[in-house]
Design an enzyme around this catalytic site. Structure first.
Site, short mmCIF file in Angstrom:
data_model
loop_
_atom_site.label_atom_id
_atom_site.label_comp_id
_atom_site.label_asym_id
_atom_site.label_seq_id
_atom_site.Cartn_x
_atom_site.Cartn_y
_atom_site.Cartn_z
N CYS A 1 0.86 -1.20 0.12
CA CYS A 1 -0.08 -0.18 -0.12
C CYS A 1 0.92 1.22 0.03
O CYS A 1 1.37 1.61 1.05
CB CYS A 1 -0.94 -0.05 1.15
SG CYS A 1 -1.70 1.42 1.34
N CYS B 1 -0.32 4.03 2.40
CA CYS B 1 -0.21 3.83 3.73
C CYS B 1 1.36 4.09 4.30
O CYS B 1 1.64 4.49 5.04
CB CYS B 1 -0.37 2.24 4.21
SG CYS B 1 -2.09 1.68 3.50
N ASP B 2 2.42 3.58 3.27
CA ASP B 2 4.00 3.56 3.61
C ASP B 2 4.64 4.37 3.00
O ASP B 2 5.77 4.58 3.01
CB ASP B 2 4.23 2.28 3.81
CG ASP B 2 3.46 1.09 4.42
OD1 ASP B 2 3.11 1.62 5.49
OD2 ASP B 2 3.25 0.16 3.86
#
Ligand code: NAP
Length: 320
Positions: free
Chosen positions: A136, A139-140
């Site tokens: 993701c 997300c990261d």
């Protein structure tokens, strides 16, 4: 049926399909419970930018998920995250939904458990998950500002991830096992014009290397046409090689699946089990948020009408 139940409708999975069903169910006056073992939004929440949902020329997956939550709650739906449904007793009425956090009786169930990320299954992938291996970018991605990263895959997800990362990272290698992308044309045009992205074609990843202290340091690759092996230095690897259906619950309760493990539904999203419906990416379809929303809507409405009695639409089956 005059038997009292905790809820009229329980929805398993809070992605776009499940949340659309929740919005429709609660607006119809049904006591509606949405359960998700993770969080509202499903895989859509992990999409960096959604550009093809009608009415929104651009919206982040996270914001989209938040809007779905607010809209469903506004109409009275109860949403419970981090609750896993472990079984459904559906051979008698009312249906009993058994979860990691109690049992609920209900008239109908909608299964919208969606899909999960497919894994490469190479050495290092699981060891470095959370230490450079990610599924993701939204997300990261921020962890790799100005770093060199790789994205694996050639579909819509890989290209969307690579485009997002090109705004954050110094350089993005897109490693794909073919010499062309399968992503849709408009995404292909965008990525082919993005100078931060360098393509490594006809290439598979054989190993992800690093150490406990630094996390990922490089990927070992192999060109499948020439057999040539190489090593690419990266700080992170974003894997976007497709999805697998979350069908364990469906299998357990005897719902019919097609050869790809997706739930077979009729055109009103009914499964083979009475009062159990399915919608979204866990059913055959195009893997689009707009389609999932339509299917969740149909599931809620047909459940509602079915409970009023009668076969409202007929039973044309969608096997995928
Ligand atoms: P996908 O369309 O199935 O593409 C998967 C890609 O990964 C393919 O290019 C495939 O290569 C490659 N791949 C599969 N297994 C591999 C392996 N073991 N090693 C290396 N490469 C591998 O999956 P997706 O991109 O995750 O998309 C999933 C669904 O979500 C699709 O229905 C998609 O349309 C939808 N989606 C839509 C959007 C959008 O509309 N903007 C955005 C994201 C996702 P081959 O090409 O060789 O098969």
């Amino acid at each position: 049926m005059g038997i009292s139940t905790d809820y009229d409708m329980v929805i398993v999975g809070a992605g776009p399909a499940g949340m659309a069903a929740a919005i429709y169910g609660s607006r119809m006056g049904w006591r509606t419970l949405v359960l998700d073992k993770v969080a509202v939004g499903g895989l859509a929440a992990t999409t960096s930018i959604i550009e093809n949902y009608p009415g929104f020329s651009e919206i982040s997956g996270m914001e989209f998920a938040e809007r779905l939550r607010k809209q469903a709650e506004k109409f009275g739906a109860t949403i419970r995250e981090l609750v896993e449904v472990t079984d459904i007793e559906c051979n008698k009425f009312p249906i009993k939904v058994i979860t990691s956090s109690g049992e609920f009786s209900t008239k109908v169930v909608i299964i919208s458990t969606g899909t999960n990320h497919r894994h490469l299954n190479v050495t290092g992938e699981s060891d470095f998950e959370g230490k450079g291996v990610s599924f993701c970018a939204t997300c990261d991605g921020a962890l790799y500002e100005n770093k060199i990263v790789a994205v694996i895959g050639g579909g819509n997800s890989a290209v969307t991830e690579a485009l997002y990362l090109s705004n954050v990272a110094r350089k993005v290698y897109l490693i794909h096992r073919r010499d062309s992308l399968r992503a849709e044309e408009s995404l292909q045009k965008q990525i082919l014009n993005t100078s931060e992205v360098e393509f490594i074609w006809d290439t598979i990843v054989e190993e992800i290397e690093g150490n406990e202290f630094d996390g990922v340091k490089r990927v070992k690759t192999k060109n499948i046409k020439t057999g040539e092996e190489d090593s690419v230095r990266v700080k992170a690897v974003f894997i976007a090689i497709g999805i697998i259906p979350n069908n364990e619950l469906a299998k357990k309760i005897g719902i019919n699946l097609n050869e790809n493990g997706l739930i077979i539904v009729d055109k009103n999203q009914r499964t083979n089990i009475p009062r159990i419906y399915a919608a979204g990416d866990i059913t055959p379809g195009q893997g689009q948020i707009s389609v999932a929303v339509g299917e969740g809507t149909t599931a809620a409405i047909s459940a509602f009408l079915d409970m009023k009695g009668g076969d409202w639409y007929g039973q044309e089956t969608k096997t995928g």
